[in-house]
Write a protein that holds these residues in place. Structure first.
Motif, PDB file in Angstrom:
ATOM      1  N   GLU A 558       0.819  -1.216   0.000  1.00  0.00           N
ATOM      2  CA  GLU A 558       0.000   0.000   0.000  1.00  0.00           C
ATOM      3  C   GLU A 558       0.852   1.265   0.000  1.00  0.00           C
ATOM      4  O   GLU A 558       0.357   2.348  -0.338  1.00  0.00           O
ATOM      5  N   GLN A 559       2.122   1.168   0.381  1.00  0.00           N
ATOM      6  CA  GLN A 559       3.015   2.330   0.377  1.00  0.00           C
ATOM      7  C   GLN A 559       3.820   2.452  -0.924  1.00  0.00           C
ATOM      8  O   GLN A 559       4.586   3.401  -1.087  1.00  0.00           O
ATOM      9  N   GLN A 560       3.652   1.496  -1.834  1.00  0.00           N
ATOM     10  CA  GLN A 560       4.453   1.489  -3.053  1.00  0.00           C
ATOM     11  C   GLN A 560       3.785   2.350  -4.131  1.00  0.00           C
ATOM     12  O   GLN A 560       3.356   1.854  -5.167  1.00  0.00           O
ATOM     13  N   GLY A 561       3.714   3.635  -3.872  1.00  0.00           N
ATOM     14  CA  GLY A 561       3.099   4.542  -4.825  1.00  0.00           C
ATOM     15  C   GLY A 561       4.058   4.912  -5.938  1.00  0.00           C
ATOM     16  O   GLY A 561       5.227   4.511  -5.957  1.00  0.00           O
ATOM     17  N   PRO A 562       3.584   5.727  -6.905  1.00  0.00           N
ATOM     18  CA  PRO A 562       4.458   6.181  -7.995  1.00  0.00           C
ATOM     19  C   PRO A 562       5.639   6.982  -7.447  1.00  0.00           C
ATOM     20  O   PRO A 562       5.514   7.709  -6.462  1.00  0.00           O
ATOM     21  N   TYR A 563       6.790   6.824  -8.062  1.00  0.00           N
ATOM     22  CA  TYR A 563       7.981   7.549  -7.652  1.00  0.00           C
ATOM     23  C   TYR A 563       8.689   8.044  -8.913  1.00  0.00           C
ATOM     24  O   TYR A 563       8.452   7.542 -10.023  1.00  0.00           O
ATOM     25  N   PRO A 564       9.571   9.024  -8.801  1.00  0.00           N
ATOM     26  CA  PRO A 564      10.260   9.550  -9.983  1.00  0.00           C
ATOM     27  C   PRO A 564      11.160   8.492 -10.620  1.00  0.00           C
ATOM     28  O   PRO A 564      11.831   7.731  -9.914  1.00  0.00           O
ATOM     29  N   VAL A 565      11.169   8.445 -11.952  1.00  0.00           N
ATOM     30  CA  VAL A 565      12.004   7.490 -12.683  1.00  0.00           C
ATOM     31  C   VAL A 565      12.803   8.243 -13.742  1.00  0.00           C
ATOM     32  O   VAL A 565      12.223   8.793 -14.679  1.00  0.00           O
ATOM     33  N   PRO A 566      14.124   8.310 -13.611  1.00  0.00           N
ATOM     34  CA  PRO A 566      14.936   8.995 -14.625  1.00  0.00           C
ATOM     35  C   PRO A 566      14.888   8.266 -15.972  1.00  0.00           C
ATOM     36  O   PRO A 566      14.760   7.038 -16.034  1.00  0.00           O
ATOM     37  N   ALA A 567      15.027   9.039 -17.033  1.00  0.00           N
ATOM     38  CA  ALA A 567      15.057   8.473 -18.382  1.00  0.00           C
ATOM     39  C   ALA A 567      16.480   8.224 -18.858  1.00  0.00           C
ATOM     40  O   ALA A 567      16.677   7.650 -19.937  1.00  0.00           O
ATOM     41  N   ASN A 568      17.481   8.641 -18.079  1.00  0.00           N
ATOM     42  CA  ASN A 568      18.878   8.533 -18.510  1.00  0.00           C
ATOM     43  C   ASN A 568      19.413   7.126 -18.293  1.00  0.00           C
ATOM     44  O   ASN A 568      19.338   6.595 -17.173  1.00  0.00           O
ATOM     45  N   PRO A 569      19.996   6.511 -19.303  1.00  0.00           N
ATOM     46  CA  PRO A 569      20.564   5.166 -19.109  1.00  0.00           C
ATOM     47  C   PRO A 569      21.763   5.151 -18.166  1.00  0.00           C
ATOM     48  O   PRO A 569      22.118   4.103 -17.640  1.00  0.00           O
ATOM     49  N   GLU A 570      22.384   6.322 -17.924  1.00  0.00           N
ATOM     50  CA  GLU A 570      23.553   6.379 -17.039  1.00  0.00           C
ATOM     51  C   GLU A 570      23.180   6.415 -15.565  1.00  0.00           C
ATOM     52  O   GLU A 570      24.062   6.349 -14.707  1.00  0.00           O
ATOM     53  N   LEU A 571      21.878   6.527 -15.269  1.00  0.00           N
ATOM     54  CA  LEU A 571      21.446   6.721 -13.888  1.00  0.00           C
ATOM     55  C   LEU A 571      20.716   5.503 -13.352  1.00  0.00           C
ATOM     56  O   LEU A 571      19.826   4.949 -14.010  1.00  0.00           O
ATOM     57  N   ASN A 572      21.112   5.086 -12.151  1.00  0.00           N
ATOM     58  CA  ASN A 572      20.403   4.035 -11.419  1.00  0.00           C
ATOM     59  C   ASN A 572      19.736   4.654 -10.200  1.00  0.00           C
ATOM     60  O   ASN A 572      20.202   5.677  -9.680  1.00  0.00           O
ATOM     61  N   ILE A 573      18.662   4.029  -9.726  1.00  0.00           N
ATOM     62  CA  ILE A 573      17.942   4.590  -8.585  1.00  0.00           C
ATOM     63  C   ILE A 573      17.711   3.540  -7.502  1.00  0.00           C
ATOM     64  O   ILE A 573      17.676   2.337  -7.775  1.00  0.00           O
ATOM     65  N   ALA A 574      17.561   4.048  -6.280  1.00  0.00           N
ATOM     66  CA  ALA A 574      17.085   3.247  -5.154  1.00  0.00           C
ATOM     67  C   ALA A 574      15.922   4.001  -4.530  1.00  0.00           C
ATOM     68  O   ALA A 574      16.047   5.187  -4.208  1.00  0.00           O
ATOM     69  N   VAL A 575      14.793   3.319  -4.382  1.00  0.00           N
ATOM     70  CA  VAL A 575      13.583   3.926  -3.833  1.00  0.00           C
ATOM     71  C   VAL A 575      13.504   3.554  -2.354  1.00  0.00           C
ATOM     72  O   VAL A 575      13.348   2.377  -2.012  1.00  0.00           O
ATOM     73  N   LEU A 576      13.614   4.550  -1.489  1.00  0.00           N
ATOM     74  CA  LEU A 576      13.596   4.344  -0.044  1.00  0.00           C
ATOM     75  C   LEU A 576      12.308   4.940   0.508  1.00  0.00           C
ATOM     76  O   LEU A 576      12.268   6.087   0.930  1.00  0.00           O
ATOM     77  N   ALA A 577      11.250   4.154   0.462  1.00  0.00           N
ATOM     78  CA  ALA A 577       9.940   4.642   0.911  1.00  0.00           C
ATOM     79  C   ALA A 577       9.747   4.304   2.378  1.00  0.00           C
ATOM     80  O   ALA A 577       9.907   3.155   2.797  1.00  0.00           O
ATOM     81  N   GLN A 578       9.420   5.315   3.156  1.00  0.00           N
ATOM     82  CA  GLN A 578       9.096   5.140   4.566  1.00  0.00           C
ATOM     83  C   GLN A 578       7.717   5.749   4.807  1.00  0.00           C
ATOM     84  O   GLN A 578       7.108   6.316   3.901  1.00  0.00           O
ATOM     85  N   TRP A 579       7.212   5.575   6.021  1.00  0.00           N
ATOM     86  CA  TRP A 579       5.876   6.075   6.312  1.00  0.00           C
ATOM     87  C   TRP A 579       5.833   7.593   6.110  1.00  0.00           C
ATOM     88  O   TRP A 579       6.589   8.336   6.717  1.00  0.00           O
ATOM     89  N   GLN A 580       4.982   8.028   5.202  1.00  0.00           N
ATOM     90  CA  GLN A 580       4.706   9.436   4.911  1.00  0.00           C
ATOM     91  C   GLN A 580       5.817  10.164   4.146  1.00  0.00           C
ATOM     92  O   GLN A 580       5.718  11.362   3.905  1.00  0.00           O
ATOM     93  N   LYS A 581       6.896   9.457   3.767  1.00  0.00           N
ATOM     94  CA  LYS A 581       7.891  10.115   2.922  1.00  0.00           C
ATOM     95  C   LYS A 581       8.601   9.078   2.059  1.00  0.00           C
ATOM     96  O   LYS A 581       8.605   7.883   2.362  1.00  0.00           O
ATOM     97  N   VAL A 582       9.172   9.578   0.967  1.00  0.00           N
ATOM     98  CA  VAL A 582       9.957   8.714   0.087  1.00  0.00           C
ATOM     99  C   VAL A 582      11.265   9.424  -0.238  1.00  0.00           C
ATOM    100  O   VAL A 582      11.296  10.647  -0.446  1.00  0.00           O
ATOM    101  N   GLU A 583      12.339   8.660  -0.229  1.00  0.00           N
ATOM    102  CA  GLU A 583      13.631   9.146  -0.695  1.00  0.00           C
ATOM    103  C   GLU A 583      13.982   8.421  -1.981  1.00  0.00           C
ATOM    104  O   GLU A 583      13.714   7.217  -2.115  1.00  0.00           O
ATOM    105  N   VAL A 584      14.563   9.141  -2.914  1.00  0.00           N
ATOM    106  CA  VAL A 584      15.044   8.540  -4.153  1.00  0.00           C
ATOM    107  C   VAL A 584      16.524   8.862  -4.290  1.00  0.00           C
ATOM    108  O   VAL A 584      16.913  10.041  -4.349  1.00  0.00           O
ATOM    109  N   LEU A 585      17.331   7.820  -4.284  1.00  0.00           N
ATOM    110  CA  LEU A 585      18.774   7.959  -4.465  1.00  0.00           C
ATOM    111  C   LEU A 585      19.078   7.759  -5.949  1.00  0.00           C
ATOM    112  O   LEU A 585      18.748   6.711  -6.517  1.00  0.00           O
TER     113      LEU A 585
END
Length: 636
Positions: A558-585
């Motif tokens: 239920e916390q896995q909402g939409p998050y930003p996704v880069p279009a650049n092939p050079e970029l990798n992401i980690a989605v750190l979702a916590q209660w009431q906030k999300v971090e994107v590395l």
């Protein structure tokens, strides 16, 4: 020669089939003397066929209609009909000839021989030559939805990064890679397992693939990845034995059960149940957990979950490939090797099952398991012996470039540790039992004559997960010290220098850091995570499955909402979702500065900072070479 019409194979007479139904999906199983068919029907317009032919020298397959063929970026080939009334076909994998053992493990395999292809305005035909004493396996999709064809032909940057798999430690890079594992309707490991050199079943691989496709589904919005997940669920439930277990037979000619792999099936089904509340999934879960709850030994300090079914008796242990030491440490059975990671994983799984289903019958069992974990992690005998011992052994864990800078006497001690002290360690542990060492190293088990330095990061991953599942249940200083030891000694760089089969440890280091970042706000863990992601990229592993934020154990569905996704092939992401906030590395693995462009723009206001924790002002997001940015925003 034996001829078959594709349309007839996809729709065998229903009175000759066995059916497995899971939610809105169905599996039909048809068997005859020389042909086994499995049809996974995911919806009214999508079917996946697994065909296994045996004892047939030449096979001719014919499909009505005119088709053009194109190679896909998602892997395999798309057969596109000229008549819009006809279905599409996705040949996800080329036919393979396999030698199958009596336990359905795979002894060997090779590409099948294609002897003839013929296309006319009315039909397409292929002719295949089978090999003696082998089965011929064919897999393909039939579907009528143009959207599926489009999803197969266009790939975003995040789909091309590839994913490290928890089971085989290989990299999955295309949607078609599922069918390197999903063979004749069952998920296998890619490796030929030691010591019998055979490919065996692997629910660990199934769980990793399911998590991978769940993440790609969320990142891309493609229903294709949901359908791949549904196939894995069908495959895992279909393979479950009547007693609730999943059996494997990796280490013996018997089909022993590896409880870590069994638990992976439980985790995967919990992910599916959390999403769908499906009755069939819940029934499989109940059986799987009931079996798992019996797989323990009783210690003086509580129960201990076992690693595999060989530990149940001496005859079974002696049939395995390992040398072992009989000991009654903490009152355990002599065949219990006191393997740490599986005990932790099983405890996590049963606890999560109780939370999801509100079935609390295992509460006392878990309380006992928590007591034994605390006791075993707390064993600290003979510090005056272990401190110098693991100072010396720690020298063997240094990267070569660091070890070369040691003074000659220290290098001599390092050689003695590598050649002698590590070999003595099992006997030392037998007399002075402990797993947590003074320098931060955590050993895999107590009573096997092995040295598994690659399991350090698996232990860290499982302890990080355990700390989330059972807050304040053990001294978390043990975990933080072990993570600091792993990072500060350069052990991750040392893993690069190990034999290929041991280098996978870096993938589990990233998983451990991911879980620790969810529990701790400490910036150092985010820094280490970014470094680990760069290391995984550099050694060709791809990114670990949890990073796209779809591991339901770590982040509830239920916390896995939409998050930003880069279009650049050079970029990798980690989605750190916590209660009431999300971090994107966001990590830039290239040697150039990259301006972030988006496949999915942030839907919430995001505050961005760079690797030196400096807040970025409004304007283009620029990620310097081999650096990272951290964004934080609220979850609506």
């Amino acid at each position: 020669m034996t001829s078959f019409l594709i349309n007839e194979l996809l729709r065998p007479a229903r009175h000759n089939t066995h059916q497995l139904k899971v939610g809105d999906t169905s599996r039909y199983i048809y068997k005859s003397q020389h042909l086994n068919i499995i049809i996974d029907e995911l919806n009214p317009s999508t079917r996946i066929a697994f065909l296994r032919f045996s004892s047939t020298p030449t096979i001719q397959l014919t499909c009505a209609g005119q088709y053009s063929f194109e190679r896909l970026r998602a892997g395999g080939y798309l057969a596109r009909p000229s008549n819009p009334e006809h279905p599409f076909y996705w040949i996800a994998a080329l036919p393979v000839a396999r030698s199958i053992n009596a336990d359905f493990s795979i002894a060997k395999e090779q590409q099948a021989t294609l002897t003839k292809v013929s296309c006319t305005p009315n039909s397409c035909m292929v002719e295949l030559l089978t090999l003696k004493d082998t089965s011929l396996d064919i897999v393909f999709w039939e579907f009528s939805d143009d959207d599926v064809a489009e999803q197969l032909t266009s790939l975003s940057a995040v789909e091309r990064h590839g994913t490290f798999l928890w089971g085989s430690h290989e990299r999955a890079t295309q949607a078609s890679d599922l069918y390197r594992h999903l063979i004749c309707g069952t998920v296998y490991d890619l490796r030929y397992s030691w010591p019998h050199n055979k490919k065996c079943f692997s629910e660990n691989e199934a769980h990793a693939l399911y998590t991978t496709y769940s993440g790609l589904e969320k990142a891309t919005g493609k229903n294709l990845y949901r359908m791949l997940q549904q196939q894995i669920v069908l495959a895992v439930i279909h393979r479950q034995a009547e007693d609730g277990a999943w059996y494997h037979g990796m280490w013996t000619d018997e089909t022993e059960c590896h409880y870590r792999l069994h638990t992976s099936a439980v985790h995967m089904l919990m992910d599916e149940f959390e999403r769908t509340s499906c009755d069939q999934v819940k029934a499989a879960l109940e059986k799987g957990v009931a079996f798992l709850a019996q797989t323990h030994d009783t210690l003086d300090c509580g129960i201990w979950f076992l690693h595999d079914s060989l530990e149940l008796n001496e005859a079974a242990m002696n049939s395995g490939p390992f040398q072992w030491i009989k000991r009654h440490t903490l009152g355990k059975s002599p065949t219990n090797m006191l393997v740490l990671n599986t005990h932790l994983d099983t405890s996590i799984a049963i606890n999560r099952y109780q939370t999801l289903t509100r079935d609390d019958q295992y509460t006392a069992l878990l309380t006992s398991a928590l007591d034994s974990t605390r006791a075993v992690l707390g064993l600290k005998p003979a510090n005056s012996l272990y401190r110098p011992l693991f100072w010396a052994i720690g020298l063997t864990l240094l990267p070569t470039e660091t070890a070369r800078q040691l003074k000659a006497p220290i290098r001599a001690i390092k050689r003695i540790a590598a050649d002698y002290l590590i070999k003595l360690l099992p006997d030392i542990k037998a007399h002075f039992p402990r797993l947590v060492m003074p320098n931060g190293y955590i050993d895999r088990e107590l009573c096997l004559r092995t040295w598994a330095v690659d399991y350090q990061t698996i232990n860290l991953m499982d302890l990080a997960r355990y700390a989330q599942a059972f807050p304040n249940s053990f001294d978390e200083g043990i975990l933080d010290k072990a993570m600091a030891f792993t990072h500060d000694t350069g052990l991750i760089k040392r893993y690069r220098e190990l034999p290929p089969g041991k280098r996978y440890a870096t993938g589990f280091w990233v998983e451990a850091l991911y879980h620790r970042c969810l529990a701790k706000n400490d910036i150092k863990y985010r820094k280490w995570l970014a470094e680990g992601m760069l290391e995984c990229h550099d050694i060709g592993f791809g990114m670990v499955p949890s990073l796209l934020g779809s591991n339901c154990e770590a982040i509830p569905f239920e916390q896995q909402g939409p998050y930003p996704v880069p279009a650049n092939p050079e970029l990798n992401i980690a989605v750190l979702a916590q209660w009431q906030k999300v971090e994107v590395l966001i990590v830039n693995h290239s040697q150039e500065t990259v301006e972030v462009h988006w496949d999915r723009k942030p839907e919430m206001p995001m505050k961005w900072s760079d690797s030196s924790q400096q807040t970025l002002t409004q304007g283009p997001l620029l990620v310097p070479p081999r650096q990272w940015l951290l964004g934080s925003g609220p979850i609506h």
